[in-house]
Design a protein around this motif. Structure first.
Motif, PDB file in Angstrom:
ATOM      1  N   ASP A 139     -32.588 -12.228  44.398  1.00 28.74           N
ATOM      2  CA  ASP A 139     -31.225 -11.979  44.022  1.00 28.74           C
ATOM      3  C   ASP A 139     -31.166 -10.324  43.861  1.00 28.74           C
ATOM      4  OD1 ASP A 139     -28.774 -11.288  42.867  1.00 28.74           O
ATOM      5  OD2 ASP A 139     -28.956 -13.096  41.542  1.00 28.74           O
ATOM      6  N   ASP A 140     -30.661  -9.654  44.723  1.00 27.84           N
ATOM      7  CA  ASP A 140     -30.800  -7.939  44.634  1.00 27.84           C
ATOM      8  C   ASP A 140     -29.790  -7.636  43.645  1.00 27.84           C
ATOM      9  OD1 ASP A 140     -31.968  -5.652  45.272  1.00 27.84           O
ATOM     10  OD2 ASP A 140     -30.547  -5.318  46.927  1.00 27.84           O
ATOM     11  N   GLU A 141     -28.867  -8.613  42.945  1.00 22.66           N
ATOM     12  CA  GLU A 141     -28.013  -8.345  41.998  1.00 22.66           C
ATOM     13  C   GLU A 141     -28.207  -8.382  40.654  1.00 22.66           C
ATOM     14  OE1 GLU A 141     -24.239 -10.390  42.161  1.00 22.66           O
ATOM     15  OE2 GLU A 141     -23.174  -8.668  43.001  1.00 22.66           O
ATOM     16  N   ASN A 142     -29.519  -8.882  40.680  1.00 25.69           N
ATOM     17  CA  ASN A 142     -30.314  -9.174  39.402  1.00 25.69           C
ATOM     18  C   ASN A 142     -30.481  -7.710  38.566  1.00 25.69           C
ATOM     19  OD1 ASN A 142     -32.073  -9.729  37.085  1.00 25.69           O
ATOM     20  ND2 ASN A 142     -32.941 -11.364  38.264  1.00 25.69           N
ATOM     21  N   PRO A 143     -29.850  -7.756  37.381  1.00 28.38           N
ATOM     22  CA  PRO A 143     -29.678  -6.485  36.444  1.00 28.38           C
ATOM     23  C   PRO A 143     -31.012  -5.504  36.267  1.00 28.38           C
ATOM     24  CG  PRO A 143     -29.132  -8.228  35.103  1.00 28.38           C
ATOM     25  CD  PRO A 143     -29.378  -8.598  36.290  1.00 28.38           C
ATOM     26  N   ASP A 144     -32.321  -6.214  36.426  1.00 24.13           N
ATOM     27  CA  ASP A 144     -33.436  -5.927  36.511  1.00 24.13           C
ATOM     28  C   ASP A 144     -34.412  -6.449  37.401  1.00 24.13           C
ATOM     29  OD1 ASP A 144     -36.052  -4.790  35.384  1.00 24.13           O
ATOM     30  OD2 ASP A 144     -36.230  -5.844  33.851  1.00 24.13           O
ATOM     31  N   GLU A 145     -34.546  -5.468  38.559  1.00 21.63           N
ATOM     32  CA  GLU A 145     -35.441  -5.892  39.634  1.00 21.63           C
ATOM     33  C   GLU A 145     -36.820  -6.340  39.471  1.00 21.63           C
ATOM     34  OE1 GLU A 145     -36.782  -1.777  41.640  1.00 21.63           O
ATOM     35  OE2 GLU A 145     -35.320  -3.027  42.746  1.00 21.63           O
ATOM     36  N   THR A 146     -37.378  -5.690  38.098  1.00 23.78           N
ATOM     37  CA  THR A 146     -38.693  -6.049  37.825  1.00 23.78           C
ATOM     38  C   THR A 146     -38.777  -7.578  37.054  1.00 23.78           C
ATOM     39  OG1 THR A 146     -38.459  -5.322  35.470  1.00 23.78           O
ATOM     40  CG2 THR A 146     -39.133  -3.732  37.010  1.00 23.78           C
ATOM     41  N   ASP A 147     -37.695  -8.048  36.963  1.00 29.39           N
ATOM     42  CA  ASP A 147     -37.695  -9.657  36.430  1.00 29.39           C
ATOM     43  C   ASP A 147     -38.153 -10.624  37.436  1.00 29.39           C
ATOM     44  OD1 ASP A 147     -37.064 -12.084  35.281  1.00 29.39           O
ATOM     45  OD2 ASP A 147     -35.036 -11.732  35.085  1.00 29.39           O
ATOM     46  N   SER A 148     -39.210 -11.206  37.397  1.00 33.97           N
ATOM     47  CA  SER A 148     -39.658 -12.346  38.504  1.00 33.97           C
ATOM     48  C   SER A 148     -38.644 -13.270  38.718  1.00 33.97           C
ATOM     49  CB  SER A 148     -40.943 -12.744  37.866  1.00 33.97           C
ATOM     50  OG  SER A 148     -40.778 -13.414  36.749  1.00 33.97           O
ATOM     51  N   GLY A 149     -37.595 -13.451  37.833  1.00 36.38           N
ATOM     52  CA  GLY A 149     -36.562 -14.552  37.843  1.00 36.38           C
ATOM     53  C   GLY A 149     -35.673 -14.212  39.074  1.00 36.38           C
ATOM     54  N   GLU A 171     -26.941 -13.138  52.628  1.00 36.24           N
ATOM     55  CA  GLU A 171     -25.789 -13.879  52.018  1.00 36.24           C
ATOM     56  C   GLU A 171     -24.895 -12.831  51.060  1.00 36.24           C
ATOM     57  OE1 GLU A 171     -25.574 -17.791  51.282  1.00 36.24           O
ATOM     58  OE2 GLU A 171     -27.001 -18.457  53.158  1.00 36.24           O
ATOM     59  N   SER A 172     -23.781 -12.810  51.181  1.00 35.63           N
ATOM     60  CA  SER A 172     -22.990 -12.004  50.075  1.00 35.63           C
ATOM     61  C   SER A 172     -23.440 -10.714  49.813  1.00 35.63           C
ATOM     62  CB  SER A 172     -22.594 -12.921  48.870  1.00 35.63           C
ATOM     63  OG  SER A 172     -22.446 -14.172  49.004  1.00 35.63           O
ATOM     64  N   GLU A 173     -24.227 -10.091  50.829  1.00 38.76           N
ATOM     65  CA  GLU A 173     -24.919  -8.715  50.699  1.00 38.76           C
ATOM     66  C   GLU A 173     -25.859  -8.543  49.581  1.00 38.76           C
ATOM     67  OE1 GLU A 173     -21.893  -5.559  50.642  1.00 38.76           O
ATOM     68  OE2 GLU A 173     -20.759  -6.714  51.963  1.00 38.76           O
ATOM     69  N   THR A 174     -26.226  -9.650  48.743  1.00 38.17           N
ATOM     70  CA  THR A 174     -27.019  -9.378  47.565  1.00 38.17           C
ATOM     71  C   THR A 174     -28.304 -10.486  47.736  1.00 38.17           C
ATOM     72  OG1 THR A 174     -25.853 -10.537  45.928  1.00 38.17           O
ATOM     73  CG2 THR A 174     -25.443  -8.052  46.141  1.00 38.17           C
ATOM     74  N   GLN A 175     -28.069 -11.387  48.449  1.00 38.38           N
ATOM     75  CA  GLN A 175     -28.921 -12.701  48.275  1.00 38.38           C
ATOM     76  C   GLN A 175     -29.923 -12.735  49.579  1.00 38.38           C
ATOM     77  OE1 GLN A 175     -28.721 -14.957  45.514  1.00 38.38           O
ATOM     78  NE2 GLN A 175     -27.261 -12.854  44.897  1.00 38.38           N
TER      79      GLN A 175
END
Length: 178
Positions: free
Chosen positions: A132-142, A110-114
């Protein structure tokens, strides 16, 4: 008498979502094809996802459309495999190595990043997760969360939310035949 998956999902349509449907064009995979898909994508189909794939995994009859459901997108099998394998990279970045072997299966973007996906080999194979692919830090488990929705709850949500985008156009995808 138990309603089909298609009939159940049709029940989520609203008054402003009465697009023309083509139930005669709903098409699923055979049991043999599902076994091949399981081997190719390293997943395990069970529960509602299995029923869905058997009944309408190839074609939605105009109910859902290709946005956001990933397996209705017009891609080659090779692109589907690479798309599905993309979650492995994300799991590694988050250091969630154990998830790589739980049969992740992306069902929606959804929305290209979810990215919405199931862990088909886990103890809760019907539970939907979101990355969430828009997360600024892809290593963040959040970046990854459990939605708390089952597969069917998510599909009912899709029918309700994407009501105005779909025109009743029948979408067809192919995950196994090359």
């Amino acid at each position: 008498m138990k309603k089909s998956i298609y009939e159940q999902l049709c029940g989520s349509r609203t008054a402003d979502n009465l697009k023309i449907l083509h139930p005669e064009l709903v098409e699923g995979y055979t049991e043999e094809e599902l076994l091949k898909i399981e081997r190719l994508y390293d997943v395990k189909f069970s529960g509602d996802l299995r029923d869905f794939m058997l009944e309408m995994g190839r074609s939605d009859g105009g109910l859902i459309g290709d946005d956001p459901i990933s397996f209705y997108r017009d891609r080659s099998v090779r692109r589907h495999v690479f798309f599905q394998a993309g979650m492995d990279r994300r799991f590694c970045a988050m250091q969630k190595f154990d998830l790589r072997f739980q049969g992740e299966f992306i069902i929606s973007v959804e929305s290209e990043t979810q990215f919405y996906f199931l862990l088909t080999k886990s103890d809760s194979p019907d539970l939907i997760y979101r990355y969430d692919d828009e997360n600024p830090d892809e290593t963040d488990s959040g970046a990854m969360t459990c939605t708390g929705m089952s597969f069917m709850e998510y599909m009912h949500r899709v029918v309700r939310i994407y009501k105005k985008r779909g025109s009743g156009v029948v979408c067809r995808g192919e995950m196994i035949v090359i």
